[in-house]
Write an enzyme that holds these catalytic residues in place. Structure first.
Site, mmCIF file in Angstrom:
data_model
loop_
_atom_site.group_PDB
_atom_site.id
_atom_site.type_symbol
_atom_site.label_atom_id
_atom_site.label_comp_id
_atom_site.label_asym_id
_atom_site.label_seq_id
_atom_site.Cartn_x
_atom_site.Cartn_y
_atom_site.Cartn_z
ATOM 1 N N SER A 27 0.800 -1.706 0.221
ATOM 2 C CA SER A 27 -0.034 -0.375 -0.080
ATOM 3 C C SER A 27 0.894 1.406 0.058
ATOM 4 C CB SER A 27 -0.923 0.167 1.080
ATOM 5 O OG SER A 27 -1.943 0.967 0.679
ATOM 6 N N ASN A 28 0.069 2.016 0.885
ATOM 7 C CA ASN A 28 1.206 3.531 0.287
ATOM 8 C C ASN A 28 0.618 4.821 1.711
ATOM 9 O OD1 ASN A 28 -1.281 5.277 -0.969
ATOM 10 N ND2 ASN A 28 -0.389 3.878 -2.020
ATOM 11 N N PRO A 29 1.156 5.931 1.986
ATOM 12 C CA PRO A 29 0.797 6.385 2.972
ATOM 13 C C PRO A 29 -0.352 7.434 2.586
ATOM 14 C CG PRO A 29 2.905 6.725 2.389
ATOM 15 C CD PRO A 29 2.441 6.185 1.272
ATOM 16 N N SER A 30 -1.291 7.150 1.197
ATOM 17 C CA SER A 30 -2.471 7.948 1.303
ATOM 18 C C SER A 30 -3.326 7.649 2.394
ATOM 19 C CB SER A 30 -3.223 8.302 0.241
ATOM 20 O OG SER A 30 -4.317 8.757 0.468
ATOM 21 N N ALA A 94 -4.921 7.175 -4.540
ATOM 22 C CA ALA A 94 -3.307 7.052 -4.755
ATOM 23 C C ALA A 94 -3.394 4.720 -4.872
ATOM 24 C CB ALA A 94 -1.876 6.889 -3.353
#
Ligand code: PMT
Length: 215
Positions: A27-30, A94
């Site tokens: 995943s990512n930090p959004s 994102a």
């Protein structure tokens, strides 16, 4: 005098999670803040808003209809189901570009864990949604986003790309503020100063209203 009729917005927000097994994912930090701000601003301007949100810990803005999703493919299905009568699509999400090629049904034991992960490409949601009159994307970059934003604007046939250098202080993931550039298909670039994500959101909604009223 300029007169805008109420439109139907679809806004995507937050990250997607691409699971390897039930407890592990890419995943990512959004955090969803940018997308929720767009949903709030569109609703405040009198539009009907459907917010398609990845896993985030934010309250739904008043009057906004929310659909929760997990993966990029879930997000694609949700947007596809809503897009037929939408006037504006704003993709702030994102979206993970890749997912693990295999997803295990139960938690992988350490011994079962591969040393390397085989990944496959996720569908490009924005590129495949040609229906809405106004289509707006974001370009998250680590460094000057304008050239990349212009390329995305051309390649995805968009009305606007919001360039976002996620390495600048007060900008990008998880902040309450953002510093963005507005890149349009004619190649023009407008740099906005650091402002709240809600103020950026109002600019985006006003842009969508102008494009829609120009026909
Ligand atoms: O949520 P916050 O914490 O507030 O952070 C905000 C943000 C940094 C996430 C936001 O401002 C932002 O920049 N969003 C876009 C992030 C991104 O994935 O950019 P991209 O350059 O990888 O993608 C380009 C565009 O295509 C985006 O509009 C994206 O939603 C869309 N996309 C990307 C991949 C994919 N498979 N399908 C898509 O539709």
């Amino acid at each position: 005098m300029v007169y805008y009729t109420a439109m139907r917005f679809i806004v995507t927000a937050g990250p997607t999670r691409e699971h390897l097994d039930p407890v592990r994912f890419l995943s990512n930090p959004s955090t969803g803040r940018m997308g929720f701000a767009v949903a709030r601003a569109a609703r405040a301007a009198g539009h009907a808003v459907t917010l398609v949100a990845g896993p985030v810990a934010l309250k739904t803005p008043p009057g906004v209809r929310r659909i929760d999703v997990v993966s990029a493919r879930d997000m694609l299905a949700a947007v596809r189901a809503e897009v037929a009568d939408a006037d504006v699509l704003v993709m702030t999400a994102a979206v993970a570009d890749w997912r693990p090629a295999r997803r295990a049904k139960s938690k992988l034991k350490k011994g079962e864990m591969p040393d390397t992960l085989k990944l496959v490409r996720n569908p490009d949601i924005l590129k495949s949604m040609r229906g809405p009159r106004v289509r707006i994307g974001f370009a998250a970059e680590t460094g000057l986003p304008d050239a990349e934003a212009a390329r995305k604007c051309r390649e995805k046939g968009l009305d606007l790309v919001v360039g976002n250098d996620v390495t600048r202080p007060g900008s990008g993931f998880g902040t309450t503020t953002n510093r963005v550039s507005l890149v349009t298909p004619d190649g023009s670039v407008r740099h906005l100063p650091l402002m709240s994500k809600l103020a950026v959101a109002h600019r985006i909604v006003a842009f969508a209203e102008r494009i829609a009223s120009d026909g």
